[in-house]
Write a protein that holds these residues in place. Structure first.
Motif, PDB file in Angstrom:
ATOM      1  N   PRO A 145      31.847 108.300  72.716  1.00  0.00           N
ATOM      2  CA  PRO A 145      33.290 108.550  72.537  1.00  0.00           C
ATOM      3  C   PRO A 145      33.908 109.435  73.606  1.00  0.00           C
ATOM      4  N   VAL A 146      33.085 110.286  74.266  1.00  0.00           N
ATOM      5  CA  VAL A 146      33.625 111.156  75.319  1.00  0.00           C
ATOM      6  C   VAL A 146      34.154 110.317  76.480  1.00  0.00           C
ATOM      7  N   ILE A 147      33.580 109.117  76.669  1.00  0.00           N
ATOM      8  CA  ILE A 147      34.022 108.251  77.761  1.00  0.00           C
ATOM      9  C   ILE A 147      35.495 107.894  77.594  1.00  0.00           C
ATOM     10  N   PHE A 148      35.949 107.807  76.351  1.00  0.00           N
ATOM     11  CA  PHE A 148      37.308 107.343  76.080  1.00  0.00           C
ATOM     12  C   PHE A 148      38.291 108.493  75.878  1.00  0.00           C
ATOM     13  N   MET A 149      37.842 109.722  76.141  1.00  0.00           N
ATOM     14  CA  MET A 149      38.762 110.854  76.047  1.00  0.00           C
ATOM     15  C   MET A 149      39.841 110.741  77.112  1.00  0.00           C
ATOM     16  N   SER A 150      41.041 111.153  76.774  1.00  0.00           N
ATOM     17  CA  SER A 150      42.154 111.111  77.718  1.00  0.00           C
ATOM     18  C   SER A 150      42.397 112.495  78.299  1.00  0.00           C
ATOM     19  N   GLY A 151      43.316 112.566  79.235  1.00  0.00           N
ATOM     20  CA  GLY A 151      43.681 113.852  79.829  1.00  0.00           C
ATOM     21  C   GLY A 151      42.702 114.295  80.901  1.00  0.00           C
ATOM     22  N   ILE A 152      42.938 115.502  81.390  1.00  0.00           N
ATOM     23  CA  ILE A 152      42.108 116.051  82.464  1.00  0.00           C
ATOM     24  C   ILE A 152      40.675 116.267  81.986  1.00  0.00           C
ATOM     25  N   ILE A 153      40.522 116.741  80.737  1.00  0.00           N
ATOM     26  CA  ILE A 153      39.181 116.967  80.206  1.00  0.00           C
ATOM     27  C   ILE A 153      38.407 115.656  80.166  1.00  0.00           C
ATOM     28  N   GLY A 154      39.094 114.575  79.782  1.00  0.00           N
ATOM     29  CA  GLY A 154      38.432 113.284  79.749  1.00  0.00           C
ATOM     30  C   GLY A 154      37.956 112.850  81.120  1.00  0.00           C
ATOM     31  N   GLN A 155      38.797 113.028  82.141  1.00  0.00           N
ATOM     32  CA  GLN A 155      38.387 112.675  83.500  1.00  0.00           C
ATOM     33  C   GLN A 155      37.234 113.543  83.975  1.00  0.00           C
ATOM     34  N   PHE A 156      37.255 114.803  83.571  1.00  0.00           N
ATOM     35  CA  PHE A 156      36.233 115.738  84.036  1.00  0.00           C
ATOM     36  C   PHE A 156      34.865 115.407  83.436  1.00  0.00           C
ATOM     37  N   PHE A 157      34.834 115.044  82.143  1.00  0.00           N
ATOM     38  CA  PHE A 157      33.557 114.838  81.453  1.00  0.00           C
ATOM     39  C   PHE A 157      33.169 113.364  81.337  1.00  0.00           C
ATOM     40  N   ARG A 158      33.975 112.453  81.873  1.00  0.00           N
ATOM     41  CA  ARG A 158      33.651 111.031  81.735  1.00  0.00           C
ATOM     42  C   ARG A 158      32.330 110.693  82.407  1.00  0.00           C
ATOM     43  N   SER A 159      32.120 111.201  83.601  1.00  0.00           N
ATOM     44  CA  SER A 159      30.870 110.896  84.306  1.00  0.00           C
ATOM     45  C   SER A 159      29.669 111.438  83.535  1.00  0.00           C
ATOM     46  N   PHE A 160      29.804 112.619  82.943  1.00  0.00           N
ATOM     47  CA  PHE A 160      28.719 113.203  82.143  1.00  0.00           C
ATOM     48  C   PHE A 160      28.379 112.284  80.979  1.00  0.00           C
ATOM     49  N   ALA A 161      29.406 111.820  80.258  1.00  0.00           N
ATOM     50  CA  ALA A 161      29.183 110.984  79.082  1.00  0.00           C
ATOM     51  C   ALA A 161      28.574 109.641  79.463  1.00  0.00           C
ATOM     52  N   VAL A 162      29.048 109.046  80.553  1.00  0.00           N
ATOM     53  CA  VAL A 162      28.521 107.744  80.984  1.00  0.00           C
ATOM     54  C   VAL A 162      27.046 107.858  81.342  1.00  0.00           C
ATOM     55  N   VAL A 163      26.677 108.895  82.091  1.00  0.00           N
ATOM     56  CA  VAL A 163      25.284 109.048  82.527  1.00  0.00           C
ATOM     57  C   VAL A 163      24.372 109.280  81.327  1.00  0.00           C
ATOM     58  N   VAL A 164      24.779 110.140  80.399  1.00  0.00           N
ATOM     59  CA  VAL A 164      23.934 110.399  79.231  1.00  0.00           C
ATOM     60  C   VAL A 164      23.818 109.144  78.367  1.00  0.00           C
ATOM     61  N   THR A 165      24.933 108.465  78.133  1.00  0.00           N
ATOM     62  CA  THR A 165      24.915 107.272  77.274  1.00  0.00           C
ATOM     63  C   THR A 165      23.999 106.197  77.840  1.00  0.00           C
ATOM     64  N   PHE A 166      24.176 105.845  79.098  1.00  0.00           N
ATOM     65  CA  PHE A 166      23.353 104.799  79.685  1.00  0.00           C
ATOM     66  C   PHE A 166      21.924 105.278  79.925  1.00  0.00           C
ATOM     67  N   GLY A 167      21.753 106.566  80.186  1.00  0.00           N
ATOM     68  CA  GLY A 167      20.397 107.097  80.334  1.00  0.00           C
ATOM     69  C   GLY A 167      19.601 106.981  79.050  1.00  0.00           C
ATOM     70  N   VAL A 168      20.250 107.243  77.911  1.00  0.00           N
ATOM     71  CA  VAL A 168      19.580 107.101  76.613  1.00  0.00           C
ATOM     72  C   VAL A 168      19.245 105.637  76.349  1.00  0.00           C
ATOM     73  N   LEU A 169      20.152 104.711  76.697  1.00  0.00           N
ATOM     74  CA  LEU A 169      19.882 103.284  76.507  1.00  0.00           C
ATOM     75  C   LEU A 169      18.732 102.822  77.407  1.00  0.00           C
ATOM     76  N   VAL A 170      18.664 103.360  78.621  1.00  0.00           N
ATOM     77  CA  VAL A 170      17.538 103.033  79.507  1.00  0.00           C
ATOM     78  C   VAL A 170      16.234 103.540  78.909  1.00  0.00           C
ATOM     79  N   SER A 171      16.255 104.734  78.322  1.00  0.00           N
ATOM     80  CA  SER A 171      15.041 105.277  77.690  1.00  0.00           C
ATOM     81  C   SER A 171      14.604 104.412  76.508  1.00  0.00           C
ATOM     82  N   LEU A 172      15.578 103.840  75.782  1.00  0.00           N
ATOM     83  CA  LEU A 172      15.228 102.915  74.697  1.00  0.00           C
ATOM     84  C   LEU A 172      14.512 101.694  75.262  1.00  0.00           C
ATOM     85  N   PHE A 173      15.047 101.160  76.348  1.00  0.00           N
ATOM     86  CA  PHE A 173      14.421  99.998  76.979  1.00  0.00           C
ATOM     87  C   PHE A 173      13.002 100.330  77.442  1.00  0.00           C
ATOM     88  N   VAL A 174      12.808 101.496  78.042  1.00  0.00           N
ATOM     89  CA  VAL A 174      11.481 101.900  78.525  1.00  0.00           C
ATOM     90  C   VAL A 174      10.517 102.070  77.358  1.00  0.00           C
TER      91      VAL A 174
END
Length: 747
Positions: free
Chosen positions: A448-477
């Motif tokens: 849900p952090v990926i879809f946050m709006s405003g400056i905070i959303g832009q600031f933390f979007r990369s953090f949320a994307v990396v953690v979300t996809f990193g966890v999905l990659v760990s599931l695959f592994v």
């Protein structure tokens, strides 16, 4: 066939899938940019219009108001902020964050084009530009030497600037303290009167005598020749002999009524490094590129191409360098990544008490991290504080799924089925849905952090994307690589060594302690509930007492000093105040360099200055930046006739960095100014608020010209003739272009 079973029976496929993730991660790592913070794009479009010599009232009425009215109908505008300075109008339009800046730029450009005819004829065409939030110099260089200011400027423009602009990743090269070469015609009013020459005569003389025209071709029977109609003057002496009029059948030349000087533009900018006049060269990088790599390329170009060819007596010095602090941050985070991986493996080994099991689990960490790094590249992010923090967080998360899978396979091998393949298939299939559920629960927290709006959303979007996809990659592994490794390399030992039994006794004792604590908690239920409520309630008290901020204060080893003298102060007066600031900085041994600037920015106001101060490396000083700044603020406050205060570098470059800012708006500018002064006085009395500054300045000294139109008409003149004469004799006008022959290509 399930994914774990497919991976176990096709072990080469499982190896290759993980190898692809690792390969993508390695290639991506080599191409990812490196920066301090994520790139935050504010959809801001600026419109800059120059009307040389005009006072702010005329600029506001003739330029700013016209442009504001035209662009106000563009959809998606959040607010418009304009500045009317002497000779310059800047209109900054901020759109909602959902607005695409390219679309906004085209819409604004279209609106501005519609009102071009309503602008004054003497105004330069408006420059519409997308404001890059991070488009501030990442590196400043200082060109100094035993040369005149003109020679330094010419060398910086014609040599240094051109060689640095070709570096891949450099978007712009800015010059501070720039004063271009200008042929100055200093009119002598008494001689003009004696010869009967007016300003209009001089204007017309340049228009008819100093010209270049297209000559076309002269075509013969077998040949053709290009006609060159270059009727401009290319030598100062020739220009001085230009005829501006006739009297008594004798020509009146320019040198008869004026002094022609090969000089510089008006002194509206100043740059000084460590007390010596300099030309500052600022390097602006392309957005989302590798700051550290670009700085390294700049340094290499300096060492290999520029410094060896510097004329004797010239030198070029690195003033500030953003890459230093970024390298420290990224190097520290990389070190933490390695330490975290090793500690995670150690913890796994302590609890599993098997080297093979530990290696199987630990292998999931680099594979998952490489997959996350590939995600960083494909999403266009950079390696920065937030994405590296996400990778650090993933170290402890990516092993969870693999531990669950391995533990269940181990249980099957030990208690149910000794066959490695069938035990791995059955054990992993049993926990597939449990592992998926655990992973998706983590995804539901961060996604849900990926879809946050405003400056905070832009600031933390990369953090949320990396953690979300990193966890999905760990599931695959955990569903491919881990079961395959367990089926081929996991061993169930019947006999164990001394260390295994020692750790086993420790965990048995820990289990007994937990059993006793659990029994005590169940026997005193209400006491446990009461203690829990007290702990929760007390957290509110402690939370209220904790300081709050968007980012922690950091010792970067550099800071800024902002200087502002009363409006109407000359550059010479501002320079005297700036030297006092430099003297104060020189008293502190922690400060090693000062880079002083006056007149930067599109407005180029000479009553504003900035000092970029760099401190010694942290290991060579005992005073932190956070400790030095309050001391400097007190010392700077004692400088008479100026407002000066020290501040850390703003997190978002190009923006003001004060933590508390107010916007006071209204219809009547005079009333807004009065209320602003009242507000400043009231806030100044509040404890904890330091020195106050305002962008609104209405006290610019002006000489108001009141024409006697009757006498002007009686002299067979028009008000335009008088205005031209006043402008030419006081402010000066750009009347023509000049270049030497042969020259340096500059006009």
């Amino acid at each position: 066939m399930t994914l774990p079973e497919l991976s176990i029976r096709r072990h080469v496929l499982a190896w290759m899938l993980s190898a692809v993730l690792v390969l993508f991660g390695i290639i991506s790592y080599q191409r990812i940019g490196m920066d301090r913070y994520p790139y935050i794009e504010f959809p801001v479009v600026s419109i800059t219009t120059v009307l040389k010599g005009a006072n702010p009232d005329i600029v506001d009425a003739s330029l700013t108001n016209v442009i504001e009215t035209a662009v106000n109908s563009v959809p998606g505008i959040e607010h418009i902020q304009s500045t009317s300075s002497p000779g310059v109008s800047v209109v900054a339009i901020t759109f909602g964050l959902e607005k695409k800046v390219d679309i906004a730029f085209n819409e604004v450009q279209s609106k501005v084009n519609q009102v071009l005819r309503r602008l004054p004829r003497d105004a330069d065409p408006p420059v519409v530009a997308k404001v890059e939030t991070n488009a501030q110099p990442i590196m400043w260089l200082a060109l100094q030497g035993d040369r005149t200011q003109q020679q330094l400027n010419q060398y910086a423009i014609n040599v240094v600037k051109k060689r640095l602009e070709t570096i891949d990743g450099v978007g712009e090269v800015r010059l501070g303290g720039r004063r271009d070469r200008t042929i100055r015609v200093n009119l002598l009013a008494d001689r003009m009167t004696a010869h009967g020459i007016t300003a209009q005569d001089i204007n017309e003389a340049f228009a008819r005598e100093h010209v270049q025209l297209a000559g076309g071709f002269v075509v013969g029977k077998a040949t053709e020749s290009l006609v060159k109609l270059d009727l401009e003057f290319h030598r100062i002496d020739d220009l001085a002999r230009m005829i501006v009029g006739y009297k008594d059948r004798a020509p009146i030349r320019l040198k008869d009524i004026a002094e022609v000087e090969d000089g510089l533009t008006d002194n509206r900018q100043l740059a000084r490094f460590n007390g010596e006049t300099t030309v500052g060269i600022g390097m602006v990088k392309v957005a989302n590129t590798n700051t550290v790599e670009i700085v390294d390329k700049i340094k290499a170009r300096l060492e290999n191409d520029i410094r060896p060819q510097l004329p004797p007596g010239m030198r070029i010095t690195v003033v500030s360098n953003d890459a230093v602090f970024i390298q420290e941050i990224v190097a520290s985070l990389k070190e933490h990544l390695v330490e975290g991986t090793l500690l995670a493996a150690l913890v796994v080994w302590i609890f599993l008490r098997s080297v093979r099991s530990t290696l199987i689990i630990s292998l999931a960490i680099p594979v998952s991290l490489m997959g996350a790094i590939a995600v960083i590249h494909f999403f266009g992010f950079t390696l920065n504080s937030l994405t590296m923090l996400a990778l650090l967080l993933l170290i402890g998360v990516v092993v969870d799924d693999s531990i669950v899978v391995l533990e269940n396979i181990f249980r099957h091998r030990e208690e149910i089925d000794p066959d490695p393949v069938t035990a791995a298939i059955n054990g992993s299939n049993e926990v597939v849905f449990a592992v998926i559920a655990a992973t998706l629960s983590l995804v539901s927290i961060f996604a849900p952090v990926i879809f946050m709006s405003g400056i905070i959303g832009q600031f933390f979007r990369s953090f949320a994307v990396v953690v979300t996809f990193g966890v999905l990659v760990s599931l695959f592994v955990s569903l491919t690589l881990t079961p395959m490794l367990c089926s081929r390399y996991l061993r169930v030992e019947k006999q164990h060594g001394h260390l295994y039994h020692l750790l086993d006794r420790f965990f048995v004792g820990l289990e007994r302690l937990y059993r006793r604590l659990l029994e005590a908690a169940l026997n005193h239920r209400w006491k446990v509930v009461g203690l829990t409520l007290v702990a929760v309630a007390s957290s509110g008290f402690f939370f209220a007492g904790i300081g709050k901020g968007f980012a922690p204060d950091q010792d970067e080893g550099r800071f800024l000093v902002y200087l502002r003298t009363p409006l109407g102060s000359s550059i010479e007066y501002t320079d005297t105040r700036l030297r006092l600031v430099e003297d104060i900085l020189n008293r502190h041994k922690e400060v090693v360099t000062e880079f002083a600037l006056i007149g930067l920015g599109s407005a180029g106001q000479v009553n504003q200055g900035t000092v970029v101060a760099r401190m010694a490396p942290r290991e060579e000083r005992t005073v932190k930046q956070q400790e030095l700044l309050p001391i400097l603020r007190k010392e700077l406050a004692a400088i008479p006739g100026t407002r000066a205060f020290a501040a850390p570098y703003p997190m978002v470059q190009g923006q003001r960095g004060e933590p508390l800012q107010f916007v006071l708006a209204g219809e009547n500018l005079g009333e807004v100014g009065r209320l602003t002064r009242e507000m400043q006085q009231k806030l100044a009395g509040e404890a904890g608020i330091g020195r106050l500054d305002t962008d609104l300045q209405l006290d610019l000294p002006q000489l108001v010209f009141q024409p006697d139109r009757a006498r002007i008409a009686a002299a067979s003149l028009a008000s335009q003739d008088v205005a031209l004469a006043v402008n030419m004799l006081t402010g000066g006008i750009d009347i023509a272009k000049f270049n030497d022959e042969p020259g340096d290509g500059q006009r």
